[in-house]
Design an enzyme around this catalytic site. Structure first.
Site, mmCIF file in Angstrom:
data_model
loop_
_atom_site.group_PDB
_atom_site.id
_atom_site.type_symbol
_atom_site.label_atom_id
_atom_site.label_comp_id
_atom_site.label_asym_id
_atom_site.label_seq_id
_atom_site.Cartn_x
_atom_site.Cartn_y
_atom_site.Cartn_z
ATOM 1 C CG HIS A 159 -1.716 1.203 1.437
ATOM 2 N ND1 HIS A 159 -3.069 1.264 1.170
ATOM 3 C CD2 HIS A 159 -1.383 2.437 1.910
ATOM 4 C CE1 HIS A 159 -3.517 2.471 1.461
ATOM 5 N NE2 HIS A 159 -2.516 3.205 1.907
ATOM 6 C CD GLU A 160 1.975 3.533 3.602
ATOM 7 O OE1 GLU A 160 2.350 4.648 3.173
ATOM 8 O OE2 GLU A 160 0.856 3.346 4.102
ATOM 9 C CG HIS A 163 0.726 6.312 -0.823
ATOM 10 N ND1 HIS A 163 -0.398 6.799 -1.431
ATOM 11 C CD2 HIS A 163 0.304 5.724 0.332
ATOM 12 C CE1 HIS A 163 -1.473 6.529 -0.681
ATOM 13 N NE2 HIS A 163 -1.060 5.869 0.381
#
Length: 628
Positions: A159-160, A163
């Site tokens: 998920h990170e 980004h």
């Protein structure tokens, strides 16, 4: 939405942030002018002075906060309480974190980021920070390390990484900076009230009134700051969840992490509320507890149900009761579920890879399950001694230089002399020993990933040391007058990524140029790729060149003219090509792939060149494509 479309969206988001910031500043300035007009009357000169003063306070506040974050991801992680993960970590949780992050970085084709742990936070949370992938840092809470199993931790880290890949990080840092300026009026009012709370007198009363007005006006800034963060963050969090699932191709890990956030008492809320609010738009989970208009994340049950549509609130209550009696242990779950075993193999050294241009373009910034399995194989089958050296501050330079040493004795002696002259005999002897030992048996697909693992240790060295190291790399590569594909790839990636990490803000920008404005550079790039893939067959090289040109400039007639300096000609094209707009870079990736694979297949060496081109132009490509 592919990587290039996401980059274009991120550029539009930056423009929207500027608009929202201007709107917030206008609201604050109007409120201050109204308050002054009510107290002192509508004096134009006084109103002009207060307007200018308010703009100066907001602008200087934003500039100050952005300057404090100039160091990029590492600076942000440290300011929010992160503790660097030691290079020689013995804690099993930290070693597992490092392994997961390295695998995902290699699978996504970006440098391994700096790693930090928020040791005082027992909640489950994480964030990624930085201006670009070269200065990125990922921080996780101690609660995430203790409570999540490997699959769940992998989901959070994926998920990170979304980004990192989607260009969200630089927007997050800019949000911190500009919103601090909006909040300056309120901060000044609060500070004045605190300092003047014990004083008496008429002048003090006026100062107190002014401070109270500043607090009221500042509440407008606080309202806008929270609204801006919420409007920018919520959609990006949904996209990051979807990207993480696309990456790992399993929903159980990410859904399991979200369930533990919802089912454990600490949830995702951080103890340091001031830091949590400033960084709320960056966090994996809601670290503050806002809801409604100010919510920076979708509701936790909604996020779980997006991954597991059949999940219901009653199941969450059962999990809460179960974990209240026996809180989960991530490491224990790993042992019970067998999540620490390698799950893939590497292709043969001489394998040729079956690719198509659209397939490669689709993989840029969008790694999937196969890429993760391949990265798992690359890391898990890498000799432990080499991985330990990649994590060692003392040995990492010898390791990377050892990758560049030539097999020819005479050439290698000249290279070692260059290393000794610049870095000393100890580094040179270490490089020679490694080149004749463990590095000689390394699989070709493990060489650039090994350098990627070494990257976080290299970038923490002082700037003068890095400059000398990069000068040494250049001397080692060029000392025999011939630069191989691998030498160029490794040296160029090191130079670009390390120099960007030294000054991340300078390189954090989206390009705007169109393909038609860089025809010469496209021609040079495609000629080099075609020549590298067909060094002994000029006719085949010309066909490869034309296949690539047809993809990107179909109406232009630019004859095939291979540059005399071979792969070194690429040094002249990078600035112009990196300034292309995101969707033009997609065409560029497809064109380069078409040239490299005009016969439908590419070698491992060509794959390394393709990855280097994509890496230098900030289009991260996974370490391998589908093997035939």
């Amino acid at each position: 939405m592919n990587f290039f479309e996401q980059q274009a969206r991120a550029r539009r988001s930056s423009s929207r942030l500027v608009f929202l910031f201007a709107l917030a500043v206008a609201g604050i300035v109007l409120a201050i002018d109204l308050a002054v007009a009510l107290v002192a009357g509508p004096d134009p000169r006084l109103l002009a002075f207060t307007t200018l003063a308010a703009l100066c306070v907001i602008g200087l506040g934003s500039l100050y906060r952005l300057a404090s974050l100039r160091g990029g991801g590492d600076a942000v992680a440290l300011q929010f309480g992160g503790t660097p993960v030691p290079d020689d970590a013995r804690d099993p949780s930290l070693r597992r974190l490092r392994n997961v992050v390295e695998e995902i970085a290699i699978a996504s084709g970006v440098p391994v980021p700096g790693l930090y742990v928020l040791e005082k936070e027992t909640a489950i949370n994480a964030f990624a920070a930085g201006y670009s992938s070269s200065d990125a840092a990922i921080a996780v809470t101690r609660g995430a390390l203790d409570r999540l199993n490997r699959d769940e931790l992998q989901g959070v880290i994926a998920h990170e990484f979304s980004h990192v890949l989607n260009g969200d990080m630089r927007l997050n840092i800019r949000l911190i900076g500009v919103l601090f300026g909006i909040l300056m009026i309120s901060l000044i009012g609060r500070k004045v009230l605190y300092l003047g709370s014990g004083s008496r007198g008429r002048d003090t009363a006026w100062i107190t009134v002014a401070a109270l007005v500043a607090l009221v006006v500042g509440s407008i800034g606080l309202f806008f700051a929270r609204m801006i963060k919420a409007s920018v963050s919520r959609s990006r969090e949904r996209l990051a969840d979807a990207s993480a699932v696309q990456f790992t191709r399993q929903t159980a890990g990410l859904a399991g992490a979200l369930k533990k956030i919802a089912g454990l008492p600490d949830g995702a809320r951080l103890n340091d509320r001031a830091d949590a609010e400033e960084a709320s738009h960056m966090l994996f989970g809601d670290g503050v507890g806002f809801s409604g208009l100010f919510a920076t994340h979708p509701p936790i049950l909604e996020r779980i149900q997006a991954l597991e549509p059949g999940f219901r609130g009653e199941q969450l209550e059962r999990l809460r009761s179960q974990w209240a009696l026996a809180p989960p242990s991530g490491l224990e779950e790993d042992r019970m579920m067998g999540l620490d075993a390698p799950r893939a193999v590497l292709p043969a050294h001489d394998a040729r890879l079956d690719v198509t241009p659209p397939m490669v373009a689709a993989q840029v910034g969008a790694p999937e399950a196969d890429d993760y399995r391949r990265a798992d194989a690359i890391v898990s089958r890498m000799p432990e001694a080499l991985v330990a050296l990649a994590h060692s501050r003392d040995a990492v330079r010898s390791l990377v230089l050892g990758l560049l040493l030539d097999r020819d004795d005479a050439v290698r002696e000249r290279q070692l002399a260059e290393i000794t002259a610049r870095l000393g005999d100890g580094v040179a002897r270490g490089a020679a020993m490694l080149q004749g030992g463990e590095l000689a048996a390394l699989h070709p697909m493990q060489r650039l990933p090994l350098a990627a693992i070494a990257f976080p240790v290299l970038r923490r060295r002082p700037r003068p040391d890095l400059e000398v190291f990069l000068d040494t790399v250049h001397a080692v590569v060029h000392c025999d007058g011939h630069v191989s594909l691998f030498e160029y790839c490794l040296a160029r990636l090191l130079a670009v990524q390390l120099r960007e990490s030294l000054d991340p803000r300078r390189h954090a920008r989206f390009g705007r140029r169109k393909p038609g404005s860089v025809r010469t550079e496209f021609s040079t790039l495609l000629a080099v790729v075609a020549q590298a893939g067909n060094p002994d067959d000029p006719a085949a090289a010309q066909r490869a060149y034309l296949a690539g040109l047809q993809r990107v400039l179909p109406r232009d007639h630019m004859p095939y003219a291979p540059p005399g300096d071979g792969v070194l000609a690429l040094d002249r094209v990078w600035p112009a090509l990196d300034a292309l707009e995101p969707l033009a870079k997609q065409l560029m990736v497809e064109a380069v792939t078409a040239a490299a694979s005009h016969d439908g297949r590419i070698s491992v060496a060509e794959s390394e060149l393709l990855r280097t081109i994509c890496g230098v132009l900030h289009c991260p490509l996974p370490p391998g494509l589908e093997a035939a």
